[in-house]
Design an enzyme around this catalytic site. Structure first.
Site, PDB file in Angstrom:
ATOM      1  N   ASP A   7      13.514  59.138  50.867  1.00 53.26           N
ATOM      2  CA  ASP A   7      13.047  60.489  51.188  1.00 53.26           C
ATOM      3  C   ASP A   7      11.930  60.841  50.220  1.00 53.26           C
ATOM      4  OD1 ASP A   7      13.433  63.058  52.698  1.00 53.26           O
ATOM      5  OD2 ASP A   7      13.770  63.819  50.678  1.00 53.26           O
ATOM      6  N   GLU A   9       9.291  64.185  48.647  1.00 51.75           N
ATOM      7  CA  GLU A   9       8.907  65.594  48.535  1.00 51.75           C
ATOM      8  C   GLU A   9       7.407  65.631  48.275  1.00 51.75           C
ATOM      9  OE1 GLU A   9      10.914  67.874  49.353  1.00 51.75           O
ATOM     10  OE2 GLU A   9      12.769  66.712  49.296  1.00 51.75           O
ATOM     11  N   GLU A  52       4.806  77.883  48.698  1.00 51.10           N
ATOM     12  CA  GLU A  52       5.692  77.594  49.830  1.00 51.10           C
ATOM     13  C   GLU A  52       6.421  76.270  49.623  1.00 51.10           C
ATOM     14  OE1 GLU A  52       2.481  78.145  50.021  1.00 51.10           O
ATOM     15  OE2 GLU A  52       2.160  79.966  51.239  1.00 51.10           O
ATOM     16  N   HIS A  57      11.442  72.650  47.316  1.00 52.80           N
ATOM     17  CA  HIS A  57      12.010  71.622  46.439  1.00 52.80           C
ATOM     18  C   HIS A  57      12.103  72.032  44.973  1.00 52.80           C
ATOM     19  CE1 HIS A  57       7.785  71.004  45.576  1.00 52.80           C
ATOM     20  NE2 HIS A  57       7.545  70.431  46.756  1.00 52.80           N
ATOM     21  N   HIS A 150      15.937  70.956  48.301  1.00 49.70           N
ATOM     22  CA  HIS A 150      15.584  69.608  48.704  1.00 49.70           C
ATOM     23  C   HIS A 150      15.260  68.780  47.457  1.00 49.70           C
ATOM     24  CE1 HIS A 150      14.568  70.277  53.180  1.00 49.70           C
ATOM     25  NE2 HIS A 150      15.275  71.304  52.742  1.00 49.70           N
ATOM     26  N   ASP A 155      18.708  63.718  48.766  1.00 50.13           N
ATOM     27  CA  ASP A 155      18.612  63.651  50.223  1.00 50.13           C
ATOM     28  C   ASP A 155      18.714  62.205  50.725  1.00 50.13           C
ATOM     29  OD1 ASP A 155      18.354  66.346  50.147  1.00 50.13           O
ATOM     30  OD2 ASP A 155      16.329  66.443  50.973  1.00 50.13           O
TER      31      ASP A 155
END
Length: 238
Positions: A7, A9, A52, A57, A150, A155
């Protein structure tokens, strides 16, 4: 078969608009079982973090300021993933950022044929249902209490469990009750050194299943009330 669940970010949604990778987490599976090996890194994106994205995260400019550039850890990452299939949730997004960063480093991109998308698997198995990672964790009973925001490694670890379930793997929380064993006199059991001949099972006595005298009498009285029972006719043919 070796597979890597991963995963990412990022600073945003589109690497072609200047967004960059800021975290990657990878978990190794071998024959759909986690090996305990993982790769995790944060990267300095070299650009400000939009509010945002930070809200999703929690990775701030201050936190990422002293982190290495993707280029610094590129070879370590490539060595870890090797040529294994790469499993991700909404995999085109993660592949897009990974390949964009590899392109920045002058490295060959990862072939899309290696991509396994768990959203595609979920839609095939549960059409019309919710397919977010949270929803799939709930469906399969995967504990996601540690997932406050997140995070790439968290994740990936959750997704690894979901992926096993999506591919028909296992039932979470199912365990076989071990047979109760007792040590022999003056013996201490060490499960690491036990041999089959050393195990002494506790045998339960059989439960009584024979009818009581009262039940036999009631059964005989019930049969006596029956006229021309079929078993009498069968006996007469013999």
């Amino acid at each position: 078969m070796r597979e890597i669940v991963f995963d990412t970010e990022t600073t945003g949604l589109n690497p072609h608009n200047g967004d960059r990778l800021v975290e990657i987490g990878c978990v190794e599976l071998y024959n759909r079982v986690e090996t305990g090996r993982s790769f995790h890194a944060y990267f300095n994106p070299g650009r400000p973090m939009p509010s945002e994205a930070e809200a999703v995260h929690g990775l701030s400019d201050r936190f990422l300021a002293d982190k290495p550039l993707f280029h610094d850890l590129c070879e370590d990452l490539l060595e870890f993933i090797g040529d294994s299939p790469l499993v991700a949730h909404n995999a085109a997004f993660d592949f897009g950022f990974l390949n964009h960063e590899l392109g920045h480093c002058g490295r060959p991109t990862v072939c899309m044929s290696r991509m396994v998308d768990t959203i595609v698997l979920a839609r095939q198995r549960f059409p019309g249902a919710k397919h977010s990672l949270d929803a799939l964790c709930t469906r399969f009973g995967v504990d996601r209490s540690i997932r406050i925001k997140h995070g790439a490694l968290i994740d990936a670890q959750l997704l690894a469990q979901v992926y096993v379930e999506l591919t028909g793997g296992r039932q979470i929380g199912l365990g076989l009750v071990a047979e109760v064993i007792e040590p022999r006199e003056n013996q201490t059991l060490d499960p690491r050194t036990l041999e089959p001949a050393m195990l002494v099972a506790t045998i339960r006595p059989p439960r009584p299943h024979a009818p009581s005298e009262e039940e036999l009498e009631r059964h005989a009285a019930f049969l006596a009330k029956m006229s021309d029972p079929i078993w009498n006719r069968l006996d007469s043919r013999g």
